[in-house]
Design a protein around this motif. Structure first.
Motif, mmCIF file in Angstrom:
data_model
loop_
_atom_site.group_PDB
_atom_site.id
_atom_site.type_symbol
_atom_site.label_atom_id
_atom_site.label_comp_id
_atom_site.label_asym_id
_atom_site.label_seq_id
_atom_site.Cartn_x
_atom_site.Cartn_y
_atom_site.Cartn_z
ATOM 1 N N VAL A 92 -16.457 13.673 -31.154
ATOM 2 C CA VAL A 92 -16.443 14.918 -30.384
ATOM 3 C C VAL A 92 -16.757 14.607 -28.928
ATOM 4 N N SER B 41 -8.260 17.949 -34.349
ATOM 5 C CA SER B 41 -8.435 19.367 -34.025
ATOM 6 C C SER B 41 -7.729 19.736 -32.726
ATOM 7 N N THR C 245 -16.930 11.504 -37.354
ATOM 8 C CA THR C 245 -16.421 12.577 -36.519
ATOM 9 C C THR C 245 -16.613 12.187 -35.064
ATOM 10 N N GLY D 146 -12.856 16.207 -33.017
ATOM 11 C CA GLY D 146 -13.151 17.587 -32.671
ATOM 12 C C GLY D 146 -12.219 18.164 -31.617
#
Length: 254
Positions: free
Chosen positions: A238, A204, A236, A222
């Motif tokens: 982050v 991202s 994921t 993220g």
């Protein structure tokens, strides 16, 4: 777009030409930017022209880069096939796309990726100076820097593109999506090793991936995350420093 039209670059090229012809008739203003499509005999020729036009600062640069691309495509036709797969991946994954012409004419991430494919061919054929010149030109004109020694699969989508850096020796798998301002690079303390990005990964906006690590297949990173250790497949990452979520191994990354 039908699967039969995505599998072969000549079918894709025919579809692009038909769309360019219709677009120019509907709006003659587009002739200045789209006429080159009708002047080229095949998809590789159009890509070579587009690379030269987008990364060259003057006529001599444009001609040199277009010539290098044509040479690469003649020597290794699989580069054109890869470009077709990349292109259809954009059409398939970007919900804002309603046709073939806009991404070809306007998506600098796509042009930068195809310029990298040519520079990588030059690098692999012992022409590092021209390869690095192409990298520098793409960075100057498109704000996307991909080292010619990197390894990148197909169906890769550099969405928006601005500020993407893929450093030397980095490896990026198939079906990866990379948003703007992403950095994938080696750590200064271990320049022999670079990140390995698996199949189907999403990086991202603003994510930084540094060092000897792997991002597993279908993992997500993220926005703004700083990743310095492995991310398992399907997880994921982050935050700064990154921590794992949606994952059996959830927690801070070592």
């Amino acid at each position: 777009m039908a699967e039969s039209a995505t599998a072969r670059s000549d079918d894709l090229w025919s579809a692009i030409r038909r769309e360019a012809e219709a677009a120019i008739v509907a709006d003659p203003f587009l002739e200045a930017s789209a006429a080159f499509i009708l002047d080229q005999g095949d998809f590789g020729g159009a890509l070579a022209f587009l690379i030269g036009r987008r990364i060259g600062r003057g006529d001599a640069d444009r001609a040199q880069f277009a010539r290098a691309a044509r040479e690469a495509y003649t020597a290794e036709p699989a580069l054109v096939d890869a470009a077709a797969v990349d292109f259809t991946a954009i059409v398939r994954r970007d919900p804002a796309i309603s046709g073939l012409l806009p991404p070809l004419l306007n998506f600098k991430g796509y042009v930068a990726l195809q310029a990298w494919r040519v520079s990588n061919w030059l690098w692999r054929n012992d022409r590092p100076d021209l390869a690095l010149l192409m990298q520098s030109a793409a960075a100057d004109q498109l704000q996307i820097s991909i080292h010619p020694s990197a390894q990148i699969g197909t169906a890769v989508f550099l969405d928006h593109g601005t500020g993407i850096i893929i450093g030397a020796l980095a490896s990026v798998g198939d079906e990866v999506t990379i948003l703007q301002n992403v950095t994938i690079a080696r750590h200064q303390d271990d320049p022999r090793h670079a990140p390995r990005i698996g199949h189907g990964v999403l990086l991202s906006a603003g994510a930084t991936v540094i060092g000897k690590l792997s991002i597993g297949d279908f993992a997500k990173v993220g926005a703004g995350a700083l990743v310095t250790s492995d991310v398992p497949a399907g997880c994921t990452a982050v935050g700064v420093p990154a921590r794992l979520t949606n994952c059996a191994e959830a927690g801070a990354l070592a």
